[in-house]
Design an enzyme around this catalytic site. Structure first.
Site, PDB file in Angstrom:
ATOM      1  N   HIS A 263      34.728  25.495  32.794  1.00 31.08           N
ATOM      2  CA  HIS A 263      36.282  25.202  33.272  1.00 31.08           C
ATOM      3  C   HIS A 263      37.449  25.333  32.717  1.00 31.08           C
ATOM      4  CE1 HIS A 263      38.268  25.523  37.357  1.00 31.08           C
ATOM      5  NE2 HIS A 263      37.649  23.512  37.844  1.00 31.08           N
ATOM      6  N   HIS A 302      35.003  35.818  34.934  1.00 36.74           N
ATOM      7  CA  HIS A 302      35.067  34.696  35.750  1.00 36.74           C
ATOM      8  C   HIS A 302      33.925  35.311  37.122  1.00 36.74           C
ATOM      9  CE1 HIS A 302      38.192  33.063  38.427  1.00 36.74           C
ATOM     10  NE2 HIS A 302      38.295  32.773  37.794  1.00 36.74           N
ATOM     11  N   ASP A 358      41.951  31.818  30.249  1.00 33.61           N
ATOM     12  CA  ASP A 358      42.228  30.586  28.799  1.00 33.61           C
ATOM     13  C   ASP A 358      41.627  31.364  27.575  1.00 33.61           C
ATOM     14  OD1 ASP A 358      40.013  29.382  31.180  1.00 33.61           O
ATOM     15  OD2 ASP A 358      41.448  27.639  30.199  1.00 33.61           O
TER      16      ASP A 358
HETATM   17  C1  SDX Z   1      38.625  29.373  34.660  1.00 37.62           C
HETATM   18  O1  SDX Z   1      37.051  29.379  39.610  1.00 37.62           O
HETATM   19  C2  SDX Z   1      38.316  29.793  38.915  1.00 37.62           C
HETATM   20  O2  SDX Z   1      38.742  30.137  39.194  1.00 37.62           O
HETATM   21  C3  SDX Z   1      38.180  28.689  37.387  1.00 37.62           C
HETATM   22  C4  SDX Z   1      39.633  29.356  36.566  1.00 37.62           C
HETATM   23  C5  SDX Z   1      40.652  27.939  37.527  1.00 37.62           C
HETATM   24  O3  SDX Z   1      42.348  29.257  37.185  1.00 37.62           O
HETATM   25  O4  SDX Z   1      40.477  27.235  38.533  1.00 37.62           O
HETATM   26  O5  SDX Z   1      39.990  30.722  36.534  1.00 37.62           O
HETATM   27  C6  SDX Z   1      39.791  29.212  36.142  1.00 37.62           C
HETATM   28  O6  SDX Z   1      37.709  28.041  34.685  1.00 37.62           O
HETATM   29  C7  SDX Z   1      38.307  30.064  33.940  1.00 37.62           C
HETATM   30  C8  SDX Z   1      36.756  30.413  33.384  1.00 37.62           C
HETATM   31  C9  SDX Z   1      36.896  29.641  32.244  1.00 37.62           C
HETATM   32  N1  SDX Z   1      35.374  29.715  31.286  1.00 37.62           N
HETATM   33  C10 SDX Z   1      35.749  30.264  30.494  1.00 37.62           C
HETATM   34  O7  SDX Z   1      35.824  31.456  30.008  1.00 37.62           O
HETATM   35  C11 SDX Z   1      33.651  30.211  30.235  1.00 37.62           C
HETATM   36  C12 SDX Z   1      32.709  31.313  29.697  1.00 37.62           C
HETATM   37  N2  SDX Z   1      32.687  32.130  30.877  1.00 37.62           N
HETATM   38  C13 SDX Z   1      31.204  32.026  31.859  1.00 37.62           C
HETATM   39  O8  SDX Z   1      30.435  31.097  31.088  1.00 37.62           O
HETATM   40  C14 SDX Z   1      31.573  32.209  32.848  1.00 37.62           C
HETATM   41  O9  SDX Z   1      31.886  33.440  32.703  1.00 37.62           O
HETATM   42  C15 SDX Z   1      31.873  31.998  33.894  1.00 37.62           C
HETATM   43  C16 SDX Z   1      31.033  30.317  34.019  1.00 37.62           C
HETATM   44  C17 SDX Z   1      33.255  31.509  33.957  1.00 37.62           C
HETATM   45  C18 SDX Z   1      31.762  32.556  35.633  1.00 37.62           C
HETATM   46  O10 SDX Z   1      30.570  32.677  35.091  1.00 37.62           O
HETATM   47  P1  SDX Z   1      29.539  33.226  36.912  1.00 37.62           P
HETATM   48  O11 SDX Z   1      30.192  34.049  37.767  1.00 37.62           O
HETATM   49  O12 SDX Z   1      28.106  32.425  37.090  1.00 37.62           O
HETATM   50  O13 SDX Z   1      28.088  34.448  35.579  1.00 37.62           O
HETATM   51  P2  SDX Z   1      26.936  34.761  35.216  1.00 37.62           P
HETATM   52  O14 SDX Z   1      26.838  33.360  34.724  1.00 37.62           O
HETATM   53  O15 SDX Z   1      26.690  34.538  36.783  1.00 37.62           O
HETATM   54  O16 SDX Z   1      27.159  35.843  34.200  1.00 37.62           O
HETATM   55  C19 SDX Z   1      26.947  37.306  34.627  1.00 37.62           C
HETATM   56  C20 SDX Z   1      25.968  37.974  34.048  1.00 37.62           C
HETATM   57  C21 SDX Z   1      25.489  37.088  32.780  1.00 37.62           C
HETATM   58  O17 SDX Z   1      24.169  37.851  32.693  1.00 37.62           O
HETATM   59  P3  SDX Z   1      22.593  38.107  32.726  1.00 37.62           P
HETATM   60  O18 SDX Z   1      22.319  37.302  33.113  1.00 37.62           O
HETATM   61  O19 SDX Z   1      23.601  39.367  34.185  1.00 37.62           O
HETATM   62  O20 SDX Z   1      22.451  39.197  32.101  1.00 37.62           O
HETATM   63  O21 SDX Z   1      27.933  37.714  32.808  1.00 37.62           O
HETATM   64  C22 SDX Z   1      27.613  36.922  31.108  1.00 37.62           C
HETATM   65  C23 SDX Z   1      26.123  36.226  31.843  1.00 37.62           C
HETATM   66  O22 SDX Z   1      25.226  35.713  30.243  1.00 37.62           O
HETATM   67  N3  SDX Z   1      28.624  36.295  31.017  1.00 37.62           N
HETATM   68  C24 SDX Z   1      28.583  36.461  29.779  1.00 37.62           C
HETATM   69  C25 SDX Z   1      29.952  35.639  30.066  1.00 37.62           C
HETATM   70  N4  SDX Z   1      29.853  35.367  31.621  1.00 37.62           N
HETATM   71  C26 SDX Z   1      28.900  35.215  32.128  1.00 37.62           C
HETATM   72  N5  SDX Z   1      28.380  36.976  28.959  1.00 37.62           N
HETATM   73  C27 SDX Z   1      29.139  36.662  28.005  1.00 37.62           C
HETATM   74  N6  SDX Z   1      30.562  35.834  27.677  1.00 37.62           N
HETATM   75  C28 SDX Z   1      30.536  35.720  28.582  1.00 37.62           C
HETATM   76  N7  SDX Z   1      31.511  34.603  28.570  1.00 37.62           N
END
Ligand code: SDX
Length: 423
Positions: A263, A302, A358
């Site tokens: 997050h 996201h 981010d």
């Molecule tokens: C913030 O909620 C908000 O509004 C948050 C925020 C705010 O202003 O408050 O916007 C701030 O938290 C932004 C997000 C910051 N986090 C990151 O950048 C960390 C990296 N991103 C993730 O870990 C992920 O994308 C999340 C946590 C942000 C979202 O996760 P989800 O929606 O639960 O996505 P998921 O885990 O269901 O992923 C779906 C697929 C998966 O692959 P498969 O299992 O389908 O093969 O996408 C892949 C995931 O492995 N995936 C990624 C990825 N994010 C998701 N693969 C590589 N890199 C990534 N960053």
């Protein structure tokens, strides 16, 4: 076509038609027809936990609005305190309202001398500033026992002002402790952003002078991070607040949620990722490793945005303004290359993974001289106004205490086995 769904219990043949209102259907109708049968929704990805009028996001279209105002227009023309007022009150302030709010915030930027003199000295020398911020915000609840009177609108408003005003002071105090420098008192002659920079960086000079372009960059970054509807930390604020805990304790819980690398810790993780990649040539190999499941592309993806995060576009422009003053962050080229390679790769496009807020913010913070550990703290400072807007909205609606159900997958009943008889 009627805007409704029909739920049928095939065990009894009973049905109920439920209207679709504002894009949602009421779970109460489900509960009437199917008592004891729960929706299983881990991560709450398809559950509306509340009604809110504060922030609107269209993840498909990449739209973000605070109280109806597009984020692009607020970033262009507003200030952080004006946006904080908007989030809390629902309307943009007129001049007299903004002046009064600004003056109130200025007067509340000071922290109790007991905190200044003793509180931070209790931390280990290398304490993470987010750990110090969680603790010090929670400690504020002990200085304002009136804050427990959460049913009084004026008392709620006064605590909101105190928190918005004091979180930057506590953040700067944590940083100054980390580097062994003396605490810098707030300078009420400065704007909100200038005062924060003064508490962070002032040395022996009588008054801190910040570059206007850098001050504006901080203002815009604070505007962009002020709210984002029901994200993990805001949901935490609402859940803890629904128990009628005081706002300082609820805010400390929200900061703790934001501390998580999934997050608020992502911009810190982005910098570490870019630094570990190290060069443009290493980008393709890194992307390949992510696609093979070795870690994630930090700053990408996201839960809601399945398009470019509108904040990321604005932050990328702010980066160029900052680098005009500070010199370009060498990691920028790696970030731009990483974005270019990822956006052209089916693995990311098929999962609708785009840069989020981010991805570029850390590059700016680093160029401004902030240590990487402080990045999530810089996220918490402006998000405090969003958390408080949601906390107030939740209490104004007299929301029930949050208490979800579960799908039990544990053991069935079994008799206790005395210790002497266990194998
Ligand atoms: C913030 O909620 C908000 O509004 C948050 C925020 C705010 O202003 O408050 O916007 C701030 O938290 C932004 C997000 C910051 N986090 C990151 O950048 C960390 C990296 N991103 C993730 O870990 C992920 O994308 C999340 C946590 C942000 C979202 O996760 P989800 O929606 O639960 O996505 P998921 O885990 O269901 O992923 C779906 C697929 C998966 O692959 P498969 O299992 O389908 O093969 O996408 C892949 C995931 O492995 N995936 C990624 C990825 N994010 C998701 N693969 C590589 N890199 C990534 N960053």
């Amino acid at each position: 076509m009627t805007e409704s769904v029909t739920i049928t219990d095939n065990r009894t043949g009973q049905s109920v038609e439920v209207p679709i209102v504002d894009g949602a259907v009421s779970a109460a109708e489900w509960a009437k027809l199917l008592p004891g049968i729960w929706f299983y929704d881990p991560g709450l990805g398809t559950t509306a936990e509340c009604e809110s009028a504060i922030t609107y996001i269209d993840g498909e279209a990449g739209i973000l609005r605070y109280r109806g105002y597009p984020i692009e227009q607020l970033a262009e023309g507003s200030t952080y305190l004006e946006v904080a007022y908007l989030l809390l009150n629902g309307e943009l302030p007129v001049r007299a309202e903004l002046d009064r709010f600004t003056e109130e915030i200025r007067q509340h930027t000071f922290i109790h001398e007991n905190m200044r003199k003793r509180f931070f000295d209790g931390f280990h020398y290398d304490a993470h500033p987010m750990g110090m911020l969680v603790s010090s915000v929670a400690a504020l609840s002990t200085f304002y026992p009136e804050a427990k009177r959460i049913d009084e609108p004026e008392t709620r408003r006064r605590q909101a002002v105190r928190l918005i005003a004091k979180v930057p002071t506590l953040a700067a105090a944590a940083h100054r402790f980390s580097i062994g420098k003396p605490f810098v008192y707030p300078d009420v002659s400065l704007s909100f952003a200038e005062n924060f920079l003064s508490m962070m960086w002032r040395g022996a000079e009588p008054r801190f002078e910040a570059d206007p372009a850098l001050v504006r960059a901080i203002e815009v970054l604070f505007i962009l991070h002020a709210d984002h509807e029901q994200n993990c930390s805001t949901t935490t604020m609402r859940v803890v607040g629904s128990a009628h805990a005081d706002p300082y304790s609820a805010c400390a819980a929200a900061i703790a949620a934001l501390y998580g690398p999934r997050h608020g810790g992502a911009n810190e993780a982005v910098l570490r990722m870019l630094t570990s990649i190290g060069s443009l040539d290493a980008v393709p190999e890194f992307v390949r490793s992510v696609k093979e499941g070795h870690g994630r592309l930090q700053g990408f993806g996201h839960r809601v945005y399945k398009n470019y995060d509108p904040r990321a576009k604005i932050i990328r422009e702010v980066a160029y303004d900052v680098f005009e003053v500070t010199g370009k962050n060498p990691l920028l080229d790696i970030a731009l290359k990483l974005e270019e390679v990822a956006l052209a790769d089916e693995y990311f496009s098929s999962r609708r993974l785009y840069p989020n807020v981010d991805f570029y913010s850390g590059l700016i913070y680093q160029a401004l001289g902030f240590p990487v550990e402080l990045f999530p703290v810089l996220f918490a400072i402006p998000r405090t106004s969003g958390w408080l807007a949601h906390w107030s909205e939740m209490l104004e609606k007299n929301t029930r205490i949050a208490r979800p159900r579960q799908v039990y997958t544990g053991q069935d009943e079994r008799p206790y086995v005395p210790l002497a008889e266990r194998g």
